[in-house]
Design an enzyme around this catalytic site. Structure first.
Site, PDB file in Angstrom:
ATOM      1  N   CYS A  59      -2.837   4.628   7.221  1.00 29.15           N
ATOM      2  CA  CYS A  59      -3.105   3.967   8.488  1.00 29.15           C
ATOM      3  C   CYS A  59      -2.094   4.347   9.557  1.00 29.15           C
ATOM      4  O   CYS A  59      -2.314   4.102  10.726  1.00 29.15           O
ATOM      5  CB  CYS A  59      -3.099   2.455   8.303  1.00 29.15           C
ATOM      6  SG  CYS A  59      -4.292   1.973   7.073  1.00 29.15           S
ATOM      7  N   ASN A 108       0.798  -1.222   0.000  1.00 34.22           N
ATOM      8  CA  ASN A 108       0.000   0.000   0.000  1.00 34.22           C
ATOM      9  C   ASN A 108       0.834   1.276   0.000  1.00 34.22           C
ATOM     10  O   ASN A 108       0.404   2.309  -0.478  1.00 34.22           O
ATOM     11  CB  ASN A 108      -0.957   0.016   1.199  1.00 34.22           C
ATOM     12  CG  ASN A 108      -0.302  -0.441   2.485  1.00 34.22           C
ATOM     13  OD1 ASN A 108       0.340  -1.494   2.530  1.00 34.22           O
ATOM     14  ND2 ASN A 108      -0.446   0.336   3.534  1.00 34.22           N
TER      15      ASN A 108
HETATM   16  N1  PLP Z   1      -4.549  -4.307   3.649  1.00 32.06           N
HETATM   17  C1  PLP Z   1      -4.004  -3.335   2.902  1.00 32.06           C
HETATM   18  C2  PLP Z   1      -2.825  -3.643   2.037  1.00 32.06           C
HETATM   19  C3  PLP Z   1      -4.534  -2.034   2.927  1.00 32.06           C
HETATM   20  O1  PLP Z   1      -3.984  -1.078   2.195  1.00 32.06           O
HETATM   21  C4  PLP Z   1      -5.661  -1.785   3.762  1.00 32.06           C
HETATM   22  C5  PLP Z   1      -6.220  -0.422   3.872  1.00 32.06           C
HETATM   23  O2  PLP Z   1      -5.521   0.576   3.771  1.00 32.06           O
HETATM   24  C6  PLP Z   1      -6.198  -2.849   4.510  1.00 32.06           C
HETATM   25  C7  PLP Z   1      -5.610  -4.088   4.427  1.00 32.06           C
HETATM   26  C8  PLP Z   1      -7.368  -2.656   5.425  1.00 32.06           C
HETATM   27  O3  PLP Z   1      -8.581  -2.582   4.740  1.00 32.06           O
HETATM   28  P1  PLP Z   1      -9.843  -1.913   5.462  1.00 32.06           P
HETATM   29  O4  PLP Z   1      -9.605  -0.419   5.405  1.00 32.06           O
HETATM   30  O5  PLP Z   1     -11.031  -2.328   4.652  1.00 32.06           O
HETATM   31  O6  PLP Z   1      -9.878  -2.426   6.844  1.00 32.06           O
END
Ligand code: PLP
Length: 384
Positions: free
Chosen positions: A322, A148
């Site tokens: 995040c 991400n």
């Molecule tokens: N995994 C990855 C690689 C992400 O980029 C994200 C969100 O940024 C997530 C998991 C989490 O997804 P959610 O926002 O639906 O909890």
């Protein structure tokens, strides 16, 4: 507004907004009810399941809706380990999203042995380390498809081959690759994969877990029989209907999205690299999601760049959304070997379906000026 934070979340596609509005007005039935207004909603959930399955190259019986991508990741890992109590080892990478990384930390606290596969300077996992880390005691390996923060794509098919030799199962987090890379769950060869609706122009608070037929997994939320006993709780009907529509639209627009965002990303990259000195591009030069750009602007704090851009209504992110509220340097940027001063100067720009040529013109015009001005007042100006 120029929105360049599509990896954090995407706007709703207008078709999704229309479908959700219609559903909200017309349908309130509980899908578990046996009379017609319940059965109709159940049928619509199954249509949504079919659309998500098709977009993922899976069978609809293999798709379970969840409350987020995070929940899908948690369920995959904890649900498989719960089903295989005799195996006490778990393997993951050093650059996972917190949804996997924090689950791994939780497992360590519970007494599991956890191995973290390191990555090279481009963010690609070390396959030799992986080969040594997986043992006959390993229940599951969880390595993400695309990162991400820096966009690097992992060689998932090779990872599957290595892991299968030892008889372990494989989960991959495809939250960032879904809609951006042309893959099919059945051809990747993994046992489980996670996706999230709000990264593909659907609503927030809904995701899905693909569980290949025959994979051992226990429920994560206990209660009623929803989602064929794997995820209890009355379904987020409006979210699921929106997610299904987003997946249907994705199947139609995938090729066009990929070509358009790829071209826009090339223009943005060229503009930035020609006009701004002393920068570093992060991520793999080729094996990457083109629409994810990560640059370190030496001498500056990423927050200062983000806020200066925001005054021009240009929205980007520092590292990963995040971790935006945490002071810590991104674990991904640390894992690829960036020194803290480079990591702290890193900005992510991620393009999506609704970006235009005009957006790129604006950023290529404004960003070099902003960097120059900020560097002029910075204690350390690498341009001097
Ligand atoms: N995994 C990855 C690689 C992400 O980029 C994200 C969100 O940024 C997530 C998991 C989490 O997804 P959610 O926002 O639906 O909890």
């Amino acid at each position: 507004m120029v929105y360049l934070d599509n990896n954090a979340t995407t706007p709703l596609d207008p078709a999704v907004a229309n479908k959700m509005t219609w559903f909200l007005k017309e349908h309130f039935g509980n899908p578990s009810s046996l009379y017609p207004i319940g059965r109709q909603v159940k049928e619509m959930i199954n249509e949504a399941r079919e659309n998500v399955a098709k977009a993922l190259g899976a069978n609809k019986a293999e798709i379970y809706f969840t409350g987020s991508g995070t929940e899908a990741d948690n369920h995959a890992i904890l649900g498989v380990l719960d089903a295989l109590p005799e195996k006490r080892e778990f393997v993951t990478s050093a650059i996972e999203h917190p949804a996997v990384q924090e689950t791994a930390a939780y497992l360590e606290k519970k007494g599991y042995k956890v191995a973290y596969v390191p990555v090279d300077k481009y963010g690609t996992v070390d396959l030799d380390f992986l080969r040594d880390a997986v043992t006959v005691q390993t229940a599951l390996v969880s390595i993400m498809h695309a990162n991400n923060e820096i966009g690097t794509i992992q060689p998932v098919k090779t990872i599957v081959e290595i892991v299968k030799e030892k008889g372990a199962l494989v989960h991959t987090d495809t939250v960032q690759s879904f809609g951006k890379i042309d893959f099919r769950a059945d051809r990747l060869g993994v046992d489980l994969l996670s996706v999230s609706s709000h990264k593909i122009y659907g609503p927030k608070g809904v995701g899905a877990l693909y569980v290949k037929k025959g994979t051992p997994i226990r429920p994560f939320v206990h209660g009623g029989h929803q989602e064929r006993g794997l995820r209890a709780g009355t379904e987020n009907t409006i979210g699921i209907i929106g997610f299904g529509e987003a997946a249907r639209v994705l199947a139609e627009k995938f090729k066009e999205d990929k070509e358009r965002t790829g071209k826009l990303a090339d223009r943005l990259r060229k503009g930035i690299e020609e006009k701004i000195p002393k920068i570093r591009s992060n991520g793999h030069p080729e094996n990457r999601i083109k629409s994810t750009l990560s640059y370190s602007f030496l001498g500056l704090e990423a927050e200062a760049i983000l806020l200066a851009l925001a005054t021009k209504e240009i929205y980007v992110s520092t590292g990963s959304a995040c971790t935006a509220e945490s002071e810590e340097v991104s674990h991904v940027l640390t894992a690829i070997g960036l020194k803290p001063e480079f990591a702290r100067s890193t900005v992510r720009m991620s393009l999506g379906r609704f970006n235009t040529d005009n957006d790129i013109d604006i950023v290529v015009r404004e960003l070099p000026d902003i960097i120059k001005k900020l560097r002029r007042i910075s204690a350390f100006n690498p341009e001097e």
